[in-house]
Scaffold this motif. Structure first.
Motif, mmCIF file in Angstrom:
data_model
loop_
_atom_site.group_PDB
_atom_site.id
_atom_site.type_symbol
_atom_site.label_atom_id
_atom_site.label_comp_id
_atom_site.label_asym_id
_atom_site.label_seq_id
_atom_site.Cartn_x
_atom_site.Cartn_y
_atom_site.Cartn_z
ATOM 1 N N ASN A 11 43.932 64.155 57.016
ATOM 2 C CA ASN A 11 43.964 65.617 56.916
ATOM 3 C C ASN A 11 44.805 66.277 58.000
ATOM 4 O OD1 ASN A 11 42.020 65.732 54.697
ATOM 5 N ND2 ASN A 11 40.502 65.104 56.212
ATOM 6 N N HIS A 12 45.466 65.484 58.847
ATOM 7 C CA HIS A 12 46.290 66.020 59.920
ATOM 8 C C HIS A 12 47.606 65.264 59.969
ATOM 9 C CE1 HIS A 12 42.158 67.128 60.958
ATOM 10 N NE2 HIS A 12 42.663 68.148 61.626
ATOM 11 N N LYS A 13 48.630 65.887 60.526
ATOM 12 C CA LYS A 13 49.980 65.329 60.469
ATOM 13 C C LYS A 13 50.400 64.716 61.811
ATOM 14 C CE LYS A 13 51.597 68.326 56.747
ATOM 15 N NZ LYS A 13 52.607 69.313 56.301
ATOM 16 N N GLU A 14 49.617 63.744 62.267
ATOM 17 C CA GLU A 14 50.030 63.000 63.449
ATOM 18 C C GLU A 14 51.167 62.036 63.083
ATOM 19 O OE1 GLU A 14 47.112 65.058 65.277
ATOM 20 O OE2 GLU A 14 46.944 64.080 63.348
ATOM 21 N N SER A 15 52.057 61.800 64.038
ATOM 22 C CA SER A 15 53.123 60.825 63.799
ATOM 23 C C SER A 15 52.531 59.424 63.768
ATOM 24 C CB SER A 15 54.181 60.923 64.906
ATOM 25 O OG SER A 15 53.633 60.522 66.147
ATOM 26 N N SER A 16 53.284 58.487 63.203
ATOM 27 C CA SER A 16 52.779 57.114 63.082
ATOM 28 C C SER A 16 52.526 56.485 64.438
ATOM 29 C CB SER A 16 53.781 56.256 62.301
ATOM 30 O OG SER A 16 53.868 56.694 60.973
ATOM 31 N N ASP A 17 53.438 56.740 65.420
ATOM 32 C CA ASP A 17 53.228 56.139 66.733
ATOM 33 C C ASP A 17 52.023 56.750 67.433
ATOM 34 O OD1 ASP A 17 54.644 58.469 66.834
ATOM 35 O OD2 ASP A 17 55.927 57.875 68.506
ATOM 36 N N ASP A 18 51.771 58.057 67.208
ATOM 37 C CA ASP A 18 50.570 58.676 67.778
ATOM 38 C C ASP A 18 49.307 58.043 67.189
ATOM 39 O OD1 ASP A 18 51.997 60.293 69.400
ATOM 40 O OD2 ASP A 18 51.620 62.163 68.336
ATOM 41 N N GLU A 67 55.114 49.473 61.385
ATOM 42 C CA GLU A 67 54.719 50.776 60.848
ATOM 43 C C GLU A 67 55.480 51.906 61.543
ATOM 44 O OE1 GLU A 67 50.647 53.420 60.111
ATOM 45 O OE2 GLU A 67 50.519 51.412 60.975
ATOM 46 N N ILE A 68 55.563 51.848 62.880
ATOM 47 C CA ILE A 68 56.268 52.888 63.627
ATOM 48 C C ILE A 68 57.758 52.855 63.306
ATOM 49 C CG2 ILE A 68 56.935 53.642 65.941
ATOM 50 C CD1 ILE A 68 54.241 52.745 66.948
ATOM 51 N N LEU A 69 58.344 51.654 63.293
ATOM 52 C CA LEU A 69 59.769 51.521 63.010
ATOM 53 C C LEU A 69 60.104 52.039 61.619
ATOM 54 C CD1 LEU A 69 62.181 50.454 64.609
ATOM 55 C CD2 LEU A 69 61.943 48.295 63.399
ATOM 56 N N ASP A 70 59.276 51.720 60.639
ATOM 57 C CA ASP A 70 59.486 52.220 59.272
ATOM 58 C C ASP A 70 59.384 53.736 59.219
ATOM 59 O OD1 ASP A 70 59.861 49.673 58.375
ATOM 60 O OD2 ASP A 70 57.832 49.424 57.582
ATOM 61 N N ASP A 71 58.449 54.298 60.002
ATOM 62 C CA ASP A 71 58.290 55.752 60.049
ATOM 63 C C ASP A 71 59.544 56.408 60.621
ATOM 64 O OD1 ASP A 71 56.567 58.200 59.882
ATOM 65 O OD2 ASP A 71 56.856 58.188 62.053
ATOM 66 N N TYR A 72 60.101 55.821 61.694
ATOM 67 C CA TYR A 72 61.337 56.354 62.276
ATOM 68 C C TYR A 72 62.476 56.314 61.256
ATOM 69 C CZ TYR A 72 59.266 56.009 66.984
ATOM 70 O OH TYR A 72 58.495 56.154 68.097
ATOM 71 N N GLN A 73 62.605 55.204 60.570
ATOM 72 C CA GLN A 73 63.695 55.060 59.609
ATOM 73 C C GLN A 73 63.563 56.048 58.452
ATOM 74 O OE1 GLN A 73 63.430 50.702 59.026
ATOM 75 N NE2 GLN A 73 65.571 50.656 59.608
ATOM 76 N N GLU A 74 62.325 56.233 57.999
ATOM 77 C CA GLU A 74 62.092 57.178 56.900
ATOM 78 C C GLU A 74 62.501 58.593 57.306
ATOM 79 O OE1 GLU A 74 58.377 58.796 54.137
ATOM 80 O OE2 GLU A 74 58.132 56.989 55.349
#
Length: 644
Positions: free
Chosen positions: A269-276, A476-483
């Motif tokens: 329900n919140h928009k935290e970044s993947s690394d957070d 997961e973090i790397l994929d989030d950055y690439q996306e």
């Protein structure tokens, strides 16, 4: 003693024929029971009990030797008849009509019926005895918790029963399991008497590979699996500096499971970044890790929780060791009578350990989950942000202000741009913020409002590479950055030259990440971790199984070893490539299969320590690989026939 050495000792014993028992001795909570039950439950794959008939029984709760003997005998009979709890059902079915006929013939002559009934019982006993004799040397009786033997059972009688009845008479192999140091009152007697019965004492200690296999690689928790390398480092540090009880580990992971569920519901329900998200969960795990260990080892209780106050919601721990004023009035029994907070700092925080120090903090919500089973995810995450993300939040304020440049003068705007670059130099910006800063500064340059003379592009590129390098091991973090980067490119506002430079950064780490994915994929197949195999199958399309295996250490770890563990891989190859045409998804070169077969054959020729089971497993793998080559050749012939 290593795990492999211990397994080898136990295997050699169960395959022997001497008239002795063997003792597996270890401290409470080290996992002796878990290890043996796992081996028994998976006996077809066990290096100890394969081709044997293992029987497990705990001595705890028995107050008489007769009842213990009866249950052991029943379990032996049940195992020989393979009839679960319905002992002798097959035999009883045969004898029941005979007993009924005998009763009718005896009429009122009870003595005749008793004699006949006893005769039938003797027949049944003889029949069962014969079944046991046929399995001489095959039956392995595991008797656990010997330190909990009842005071009503004489130790000499118990050990005498093992030698006379089980070992000499029934030809059973017997493994005693327990913590000898905890045998009260009769310890000296046990050592004296057991010398005549126990040939060897095998030490059992908690093994890190077992922990990694049981708690990390095969965990049902997504975070634990994804961060297994990081958690493994944390646990390994604890293993090297102190002991770690298996029950304490179970408590840690079960407690984290509750917290993880609460955090995941919050993230939805919140928009935290993947690394957070990852870092918040790592902080929660470490906080649970420390508090749970101290609680389970008896130093931390609900009554002395106030002694943790100096450590709560701070990142500066070392200063507390220098401030004597906060260590007064301690009621905790710690080493050197230290105050509890000082004890924790000295134990966990005085060694430079990045996997620990980068994420740890102590929060009231973790105390609540440990002692009250309540957890407020909102409060925990809010405390986390105050400690870990104050710089990021401050940077976001600066980035946001640059969007409102119309409201400020030139000097203010120049100072604002200088502050933004300074925050980049000090690693105070997230990946998202760096991309946004680049967008803004690129725009300012185009409209002649860039007030600084520094090369902001190079600075931002260097920082992007630094952030990716820092997090490159986390898919997961790397994929989030690439996306996020692909989305920025799709908008079309970033110059082609800069796109190429950032793409080059990603491509460099993509190669490393893809190789790690491939190795993890193959490892999951060898380990039989079907859930992880399924998860990784989608991101590993195009992998050449055999080329990757040849170019990695997995070949030596699972195949070219004295105890090959190739059966799961063999099964996967047969099911997915021979019986199903997975070559379109995972293409391979025939020469790699041939090279793999040759390496295995060479290893088999030169390795004298390879056992019969190992030879069987490797020959089976070679057979399936050859079958795969034959199948490919037939497919090519059929293709040429229909489409010349």
């Amino acid at each position: 003693m290593s795990k492999n050495s211990m397994i080898e000792s136990l295997r050699n014993y169960v395959n022997g024929n001497d008239d002795f028992a063997i003792l597996l001795n270890g401290e409470w909570g080290t996992g002796k029971t878990y290890f043996l039950k796992h081996e028994i439950d998976n006996k077809e794959e066990s290096r100890i009990f394969k081709d044997k008939i293992p029987i497990y029984l705990s001595i705890f709760g028995y107050d008489s030797l007769d009842s213990l003997k009866k249950d052991i005998t029943d379990k032996i009979y049940m195992s020989c008849f393979n009839m679960g709890n319905k002992i002798g059902k097959e035999l009883k079915k045969v004898l029941k009509p005979i007993r009924k006929e005998l009763k009718a013939m005896a009429g009122n002559h009870g003595d005749l019926f008793d004699i006949g009934n006893k005769l039938l019982a003797d027949i049944g006993s003889t029949f069962m005895r014969k079944r046991i004799e046929e399995r001489a040397g095959k039956i392995v009786v595991v008797i656990d918790d010997i330190e909990r033997i009842s005071e009503e059972i004489k130790l000499v009688d118990f050990l005498g029963y093992i030698l006379t009845d089980l070992i000499e008479d029934l030809k059973c192999r017997v493994i005693l399991v327990g913590n000898v140091s905890k045998i009260q009152n009769v310890k000296n007697d046990f050592n004296k008497i057991s010398e005549k019965i126990v040939s060897r004492v095998i030490p059992f200690s908690i093994d890190f590979s077992t922990i990694k296999d049981s708690f990390l690689d095969k965990s049902d928790n997504q975070f634990v699996r994804a961060n297994s390398d990081w958690i493994g480092k944390v646990l390994l540090i604890q293993f090297k500096t102190s002991t770690l009880n298996l029950r304490t580990l179970k408590f840690i992971f079960s407690t984290f499971e509750i917290v993880d569920q609460e955090l995941r519901e919050y993230f939805e329900n919140h928009k935290e970044s993947s690394d957070d998200k990852v870092n918040i969960e790592r902080s929660a795990f470490l906080n649970i890790f420390v508090i749970a260990i101290e609680h389970r080892e008896g130093r931390l209780t609900k009554e002395n929780l106030q002694e943790l106050r100096p450590l709560m919601n701070t990142r500066n721990f070392i200063r507390f060791t220098l401030n004597k004023g906060i260590w007064k009035n301690s009621s905790t029994n710690t080493k050197n009578n230290d105050h509890l907070a000082k004890y924790i700092v000295k134990k966990y925080h005085c060694i430079n350990r990045a996997c620990f120090d980068d994420y740890i903090f102590y929060d009231e919500q973790i105390n609540h989950i440990i002692f009250d089973l309540t957890f407020d995810s909102v409060a925990f995450i809010d405390d986390w942000y105050k400690l870990f993300k104050s710089d990021i939040k401050a940077s976001q304020v600066l980035v946001d202000k640059t969007n409102y440049f119309r409201d400020i003068d030139d000097d203010e705007f120049e100072n604002l741009q200088i502050k933004v670059l300074k925050n980049i130099d000090e690693h105070k910006m997230s990946f998202d913020q760096l991309i946004n800063v680049y967008d803004n500064f690129d725009y300012f340059e185009k409209i002649n409002l860039l007030m600084i003379h520094e090369d902001y592009q190079s600075k931002i590129l260097q920082e992007i590479e630094w952030i990716i390098t820092k997090n490159c091991k986390n898919f997961e973090i790397l994929d989030d950055y690439q996306e996020k980067w692909e989305m920025k490119k799709d908008i079309g506002l970033i110059s082609v030259d800069i796109q190429k430079k950032i793409d080059e950064i990603f491509n460099k780490f993509d190669e490393k990440a893809n190789r790690k994915r491939k190795l993890e994929f193959l490892t999951s197949i060898f380990e039989g971790n079907y859930r992880r195999t399924e998860e990784l199958s989608g991101v590993n399309t195009g992998i050449d199984f055999f080329e990757t295996l040849l170019d990695s250490g997995l070949l030596q770890k699972y195949v070219l070893t004295a105890h090959p563990r190739s059966e799961k891989f063999t099964q996967y190859i047969y099911n997915h490539f021979v019986n199903n045409n997975y070559k379109k998804i995972y293409p391979y070169k025939e020469k790699n299969i041939t090279n793999l077969c040759e390496k295995i054959k060479e290893f088999m020729r030169e390795n004298n320590s390879l056992g019969k089971i190992g030879m069987f497993n490797l020959n089976e793998l070679i057979d399936k690989l050859n079958l795969l080559i034959e199948t490919d050749q037939k497919d090519k012939m059929n293709s040429n026939y229909f489409f010349p």
